[in-house]
Scaffold this motif. Structure first.
Motif, PDB file in Angstrom:
ATOM      1  N   LEU A 152     -20.105  67.818  69.721  1.00  0.00           N
ATOM      2  CA  LEU A 152     -18.942  66.869  69.601  1.00  0.00           C
ATOM      3  C   LEU A 152     -18.499  66.225  70.715  1.00  0.00           C
ATOM      4  O   LEU A 152     -18.082  65.107  70.876  1.00  0.00           O
ATOM      5  CB  LEU A 152     -17.581  67.794  69.007  1.00  0.00           C
ATOM      6  CG  LEU A 152     -18.004  68.295  67.773  1.00  0.00           C
ATOM      7  CD1 LEU A 152     -16.410  69.273  67.264  1.00  0.00           C
ATOM      8  CD2 LEU A 152     -18.203  67.395  66.682  1.00  0.00           C
ATOM      9  N   PHE A 194     -14.478  59.449  62.369  1.00  0.00           N
ATOM     10  CA  PHE A 194     -14.584  60.868  62.859  1.00  0.00           C
ATOM     11  C   PHE A 194     -13.424  61.650  62.372  1.00  0.00           C
ATOM     12  O   PHE A 194     -13.333  62.786  62.019  1.00  0.00           O
ATOM     13  CB  PHE A 194     -14.370  61.088  64.487  1.00  0.00           C
ATOM     14  CG  PHE A 194     -14.421  62.502  65.029  1.00  0.00           C
ATOM     15  CD1 PHE A 194     -15.722  63.198  65.113  1.00  0.00           C
ATOM     16  CD2 PHE A 194     -13.150  63.159  65.124  1.00  0.00           C
ATOM     17  CE1 PHE A 194     -15.657  64.496  65.390  1.00  0.00           C
ATOM     18  CE2 PHE A 194     -13.389  64.510  65.618  1.00  0.00           C
ATOM     19  CZ  PHE A 194     -14.708  65.045  65.760  1.00  0.00           C
ATOM     20  N   ARG A 205     -16.295  59.343  68.517  1.00  0.00           N
ATOM     21  CA  ARG A 205     -15.268  60.293  68.433  1.00  0.00           C
ATOM     22  C   ARG A 205     -13.933  60.186  68.437  1.00  0.00           C
ATOM     23  O   ARG A 205     -13.144  60.779  67.957  1.00  0.00           O
ATOM     24  CB  ARG A 205     -15.657  61.198  69.879  1.00  0.00           C
ATOM     25  CG  ARG A 205     -14.952  62.545  70.051  1.00  0.00           C
ATOM     26  CD  ARG A 205     -15.188  63.423  68.945  1.00  0.00           C
ATOM     27  NE  ARG A 205     -14.167  64.388  68.814  1.00  0.00           N
ATOM     28  CZ  ARG A 205     -14.208  65.656  69.661  1.00  0.00           C
ATOM     29  NH1 ARG A 205     -15.006  65.771  70.493  1.00  0.00           N
ATOM     30  NH2 ARG A 205     -13.240  66.602  69.525  1.00  0.00           N
TER      31      ARG A 205
END
Length: 234
Positions: free
Chosen positions: A13, A27, A22
């Protein structure tokens, strides 16, 4: 889930996914499939950090799902902490369930005093020989140098005024201070209520400035293990 598993997930991640993805709504949508609306609550929690009331802070932690079983520490960090204990009196600030204190007690059965501190101690196990105190790390109800070794793991990243927290830890530590924080980057959407992020060991050394003459700061599997000799500064 144990710490080793979450650290592997964090590698993907934090280091594999590009930042633009991200921090994106895509996301957030995917994360909500796992974490529900809590992922958005955490983002708002960090955005409002300077303005949070004590009740808002406590409420989020009451509702935050427990990710790790027993302790946030990895086996490697626990072994390092247990092997670094000095003296007979130990204080674990941010003790959680008391799992780390239990490991220390088993490895060092002749310790004279074991104290666990957390701002909520309901989850702490009732183990013989361990004293629990409800308090905030920024204002610890102990005398200067009251404990030979002071430990604080996975707490500093949660504290808005972390410099005051570190000053308090140093104040009550007579011989040794041990701090563990996750080595992680900040993104808009995360799975934890962290305020402070330390992507490198030198990032954390800036946080503990001034660094004393004798210290250790190591990366242990995506966690930063920091230890300083208080006798060299007192």
């Amino acid at each position: 889930m144990n710490r080793e598993t979450t650290n592997r997930i964090r590698f993907v991640l934090e280091d594999v996914l590009p930042p633009f993805l991200r921090d994106s709504g895509v996301f957030r949508w995917a994360a909500k499939r796992v974490w529900g609306d809590h992922i958005s609550h955490l983002a708002r929690f960090r955005e409002r950090a300077p303005f949070l009331s004590a009740e808002e802070y406590a409420e989020l932690y009451r509702n935050h799902p427990r990710v790790h079983e027993g302790t946030d520490n990895s086996a490697a960090c626990i072994d390092r902490i247990v092997g670094s204990i000095e003296g007979g009196s130990i204080c674990d600030v941010g003790c959680g369930t008391g799992a780390l204190l239990s490991r220390i007690q088993s490895a060092h059965p002749n310790l004279t005093r074991l104290v666990g501190v957390d701002f909520v101690i309901d989850d702490a196990s009732s183990l013989a020989g361990i004293e629990y105190v409800a308090a905030k790390v920024e204002r610890l109800p102990f005398a200067d140098g009251e404990f030979d070794t002071v430990i604080c793991t996975h707490v500093i990243e949660h504290i808005l005024d972390y410099r005051q927290a570190i000053a308090e830890l140093r104040r009550i530590a007579k011989r040794q201070l041990i701090i563990v924080v996750p080595r992680e980057r900040e993104y808009r959407y995360t799975f934890n209520p962290h305020f402070n992020f330390f992507p490198y060991t030198h990032s954390f050394l800036r946080a503990v400035h001034p660094v004393p003459p004798t210290f250790v700061c190591d990366d242990i599997g995506r966690d930063i293990f920091y230890m300083e000799d208080r006798q060299a500064t007192n």
